[in-house]
Design an enzyme around this catalytic site. Sequence first.
Site, PDB file in Angstrom:
ATOM      1  N   HIS A 136       1.891   5.512   3.929  1.00 59.07           N
ATOM      2  CA  HIS A 136       0.977   5.863   4.948  1.00 59.07           C
ATOM      3  C   HIS A 136       1.903   6.181   6.227  1.00 59.07           C
ATOM      4  O   HIS A 136       2.386   5.224   6.473  1.00 59.07           O
ATOM      5  CB  HIS A 136      -0.340   5.004   4.956  1.00 59.07           C
ATOM      6  CG  HIS A 136      -1.446   5.541   5.884  1.00 59.07           C
ATOM      7  ND1 HIS A 136      -1.272   5.623   7.095  1.00 59.07           N
ATOM      8  CD2 HIS A 136      -2.516   6.068   5.173  1.00 59.07           C
ATOM      9  CE1 HIS A 136      -2.423   6.145   7.585  1.00 59.07           C
ATOM     10  NE2 HIS A 136      -3.414   6.332   6.466  1.00 59.07           N
ATOM     11  N   LYS A 239     -12.450   0.544   4.407  1.00 59.34           N
ATOM     12  CA  LYS A 239     -12.375   0.754   2.965  1.00 59.34           C
ATOM     13  C   LYS A 239     -12.839  -0.243   1.874  1.00 59.34           C
ATOM     14  O   LYS A 239     -12.765   0.149   0.646  1.00 59.34           O
ATOM     15  CB  LYS A 239     -10.915   0.972   2.811  1.00 59.34           C
ATOM     16  CG  LYS A 239     -10.273   2.084   3.555  1.00 59.34           C
ATOM     17  CD  LYS A 239      -8.874   2.710   3.368  1.00 59.34           C
ATOM     18  CE  LYS A 239      -8.418   3.841   4.394  1.00 59.34           C
ATOM     19  NZ  LYS A 239      -6.913   3.892   4.523  1.00 59.34           N
TER      20      LYS A 239
HETATM   21  C1  LIG Z   1      -6.054   4.172   5.335  1.00 57.81           C
HETATM   22  C2  LIG Z   1      -4.774   3.731   5.187  1.00 57.81           C
HETATM   23  C3  LIG Z   1      -4.001   2.912   6.176  1.00 57.81           C
HETATM   24  C4  LIG Z   1      -4.612   2.932   7.578  1.00 57.81           C
HETATM   25  O1  LIG Z   1      -5.704   2.288   7.781  1.00 57.81           O
HETATM   26  P1  LIG Z   1      -6.699   2.512   8.987  1.00 57.81           P
HETATM   27  O2  LIG Z   1      -7.696   1.685   8.568  1.00 57.81           O
HETATM   28  O3  LIG Z   1      -6.641   3.825   9.436  1.00 57.81           O
HETATM   29  O4  LIG Z   1      -5.756   1.577  10.125  1.00 57.81           O
HETATM   30  C5  LIG Z   1      -2.609   2.435   6.148  1.00 57.81           C
HETATM   31  N1  LIG Z   1      -2.386   2.474   4.821  1.00 57.81           N
HETATM   32  C6  LIG Z   1      -2.805   2.963   3.757  1.00 57.81           C
HETATM   33  C7  LIG Z   1      -2.315   3.097   2.419  1.00 57.81           C
HETATM   34  C8  LIG Z   1      -4.151   3.392   3.655  1.00 57.81           C
HETATM   35  O5  LIG Z   1      -4.657   3.861   3.016  1.00 57.81           O
END
Ligand SMILES: *Cc1c(COP(=O)(O)O)cnc(C)c1O
Length: 419
Positions: A136, A239
């Site tokens: 990411h 998440k």
């Molecule tokens: C969503 C995500 C991020 C970033 O997370 P944030 O909540 O936006 O800080 C980083 N790495 C992965 C693999 C993700 O799915």
Amino acid sequence: MSTGTRMSQPTSGGAFPVQRIRDDFPVLNQRVNGQPLVYLDNASTAQKPRVVIDTLSRYYAEDNANIHRAIHTLAERATQAYERTRSKVREFINAADSREIIFVRGTTEGINLAAQSYARSVLTEGDEIIVSAMEHHSNIVPWQLVCQQVGARLRVIPVDDDGELLVDEYRRLLSERTKLVALAHVSNVLGTINPVKQMIEMAHSHGAPVLLDGAQAVPHLRVDVRDLDCDFYAFSSHKLYGPTGVGALYGKADLLEEMPPYQGGGEMIASVTFEKTQYNVLPYKFEAGTPNIAGVVGLGAAIDYVQQVGLSAAGGYEHELLDYATGVLAAIPGLQIIGTAREKASVISFVIDGIHAHDLGTILDQHGVAIRAGHHCAMPLMQRFGVPATARASFAFYNTREEVDALARAVDAAIEVFG
Ligand SMILES: *Cc1c(COP(=O)(O)O)cnc(C)c1O
């Protein structure tokens, strides 16, 4: 209809109580564009169970105060609730000590903290940081920034056509110049579960610490930072069915002790004069300013909820959904799944001949189906697979086979419009 009729078994008949779980999520019970909402964008953010929503409002209604300045009862209660979550996070990822849990805004801030505090103070010119081609942007850009600051270099582990990391290439990249390895535990685009334990061992044999981006792992897998032996682990609450704007960075205590503060301000100090400031002890050294107290308390409720559902039962159920959805989608002519690793979490990226992912997303929305379309904050990975964007359906433990069928029907409808 290109894919014929689909007769799925009702999921409620299985051992996993998905219908009861769905009742815990108020947002799921609505129509979007006249159709029952089918929420398949869980890798972007998961929905919140009522207990998390209630915890937030109860916190504000009953306990709200600033923490760690506990001279009055509300401040005491707020501080206890905040620190209780730290213990829950510690237990959730099996860290040795609560001092190793730092509250941050989310995965992104956790990685930036490690980059600016750890890497920036330790790396020098000619050193190397290894990341993978499936990261990411949050696990690329912070390292690029620190590389520019110290004159270090970013090396990239390639990905094969199935979306698996090439571990032999990784072995070749490791050297005495390697000063840090930063890897996704689970890919947000491909769903690949990376062999991180083995990769951590390999990095350690070269003396390099490892940061894992756990944003997509904690909602699906049981994570044990001591078993993995990772040096840093970052994840986001939102998440994991918790509130936005909060997350945690785990770091091994001996590393955190040596690291300079990330931000200066209140709470991170022991004493301040204009001549010299004494920093606070762990973890407070890294928590400058008033944090997202309500968010942290809500994260605690989310962890309790996930523990109650049971991550291994949920993971098994999600895996069945993944297999079912993979079969249903793969049967659609012209549809190609991107990411066919042997070990996958419940994320499916796909492209369809002649239909741009954004157009597909728009048609699906008209059918009440929420997916993500785009580069998923992983533009280098899109380049690797030679596509500008993908559509991505990602499943949580409240999704059902009926929803997979609704997705497939909506995809069929899109193909009829564009095909
Ligand atoms: C969503 C995500 C991020 C970033 O997370 P944030 O909540 O936006 O800080 C980083 N790495 C992965 C693999 C993700 O799915």
